[in-house]
Design a protein around this motif. Structure first.
Motif, short mmCIF file in Angstrom:
data_model
loop_
_atom_site.label_atom_id
_atom_site.label_comp_id
_atom_site.label_asym_id
_atom_site.label_seq_id
_atom_site.Cartn_x
_atom_site.Cartn_y
_atom_site.Cartn_z
N ILE A 96 1.03 8.82 -6.82
CA ILE A 96 2.19 8.19 -6.20
C ILE A 96 1.70 7.37 -5.00
CG2 ILE A 96 4.44 8.57 -5.12
CD1 ILE A 96 4.23 9.63 -8.03
N VAL A 97 2.13 6.12 -4.94
CA VAL A 97 1.75 5.24 -3.83
C VAL A 97 3.02 4.62 -3.25
CG1 VAL A 97 0.44 3.19 -3.14
CG2 VAL A 97 -0.47 4.72 -4.89
N VAL A 98 3.13 4.66 -1.94
CA VAL A 98 4.22 4.00 -1.22
C VAL A 98 3.60 2.92 -0.35
CG1 VAL A 98 6.04 4.27 0.50
CG2 VAL A 98 5.60 6.11 -1.14
N LEU A 99 4.17 1.73 -0.41
CA LEU A 99 3.73 0.62 0.43
C LEU A 99 4.92 0.18 1.29
CD1 LEU A 99 1.93 -1.49 -2.31
CD2 LEU A 99 0.87 0.09 -0.70
N HIS A 100 4.68 -0.03 2.57
CA HIS A 100 5.73 -0.55 3.44
C HIS A 100 5.20 -1.77 4.17
CE1 HIS A 100 8.24 -1.01 7.06
NE2 HIS A 100 9.18 -0.74 6.18
N SER A 101 5.94 -2.85 4.04
CA SER A 101 5.59 -4.11 4.69
C SER A 101 6.78 -4.58 5.49
CB SER A 101 5.22 -5.15 3.63
OG SER A 101 5.24 -6.43 4.19
N ASN A 102 6.53 -5.11 6.66
CA ASN A 102 7.62 -5.65 7.47
C ASN A 102 8.26 -6.87 6.80
OD1 ASN A 102 7.34 -3.73 9.49
ND2 ASN A 102 5.80 -4.94 10.55
N THR A 103 7.51 -7.51 5.88
CA THR A 103 8.05 -8.70 5.20
C THR A 103 8.73 -8.37 3.88
OG1 THR A 103 5.71 -9.35 5.54
CG2 THR A 103 7.28 -11.08 5.25
N THR A 104 8.09 -7.52 3.09
CA THR A 104 8.63 -7.27 1.72
C THR A 104 9.37 -5.95 1.58
OG1 THR A 104 6.51 -6.33 1.02
CG2 THR A 104 6.86 -8.69 0.64
N GLY A 105 9.35 -5.11 2.59
CA GLY A 105 10.07 -3.84 2.53
C GLY A 105 9.25 -2.73 1.88
N ILE A 106 9.94 -1.81 1.19
CA ILE A 106 9.33 -0.62 0.61
C ILE A 106 9.06 -0.82 -0.88
CG2 ILE A 106 9.58 1.86 0.23
CD1 ILE A 106 11.76 1.84 2.39
N SER A 107 7.88 -0.41 -1.31
CA SER A 107 7.55 -0.39 -2.74
C SER A 107 7.08 1.01 -3.09
CB SER A 107 6.43 -1.37 -3.06
OG SER A 107 6.81 -2.68 -2.76
N LEU A 108 7.57 1.54 -4.17
CA LEU A 108 7.17 2.85 -4.69
C LEU A 108 6.48 2.60 -6.00
CD1 LEU A 108 7.35 5.94 -4.35
CD2 LEU A 108 9.56 5.83 -5.48
#
Length: 103
Positions: free
Chosen positions: A90-102
């Protein structure tokens, strides 16, 4: 680190600010239908926290959810269930530009 999946946990007393952009990566394997927190940040190290942020959890139906506090909790949810007894990355990515990706 290997935990027993029932009552073991890791705590950290570090209270540094959480970065706005980050990634979280974890491997899980379970057949539980009771859900629960996988990893997150709270205000209490050894019992239930009254404040949560950046929390990754499994719902009772096996779907994965990740939440961020922005005045209220905002979740991103998986469409698939992961409580099938197989290993899942499981990988979570958070970017100030694109938001949250799971992923």
């Amino acid at each position: 680190i290997r935990l027993n999946g029932t009552n073991q946990f890791i705590t950290n007393t570090n209270t540094n600010a959480i970065p706005g952009e980050f990634s979280l990566s974890i491997w899980i394997r379970t057949t539980s239908t009771q859900g629960g927190y996988i990893v997150g940040r709270g205000n209490n190290q050894i019992s239930a926290s009254s404040s949560h942020d950046r929390k990754l959890l499994m719902r009772n139906d096996g779907r994965i959810s990740f939440g961020i506090w922005n005045g209220s909790i905002n979740y991103v949810n998986s469409s698939a269930s992961y409580n099938d007894g197989k290993w899942h990355h499981i990988v979570v990515l958070h970017s100030n530009t694109t938001g949250i990706s799971l992923i």
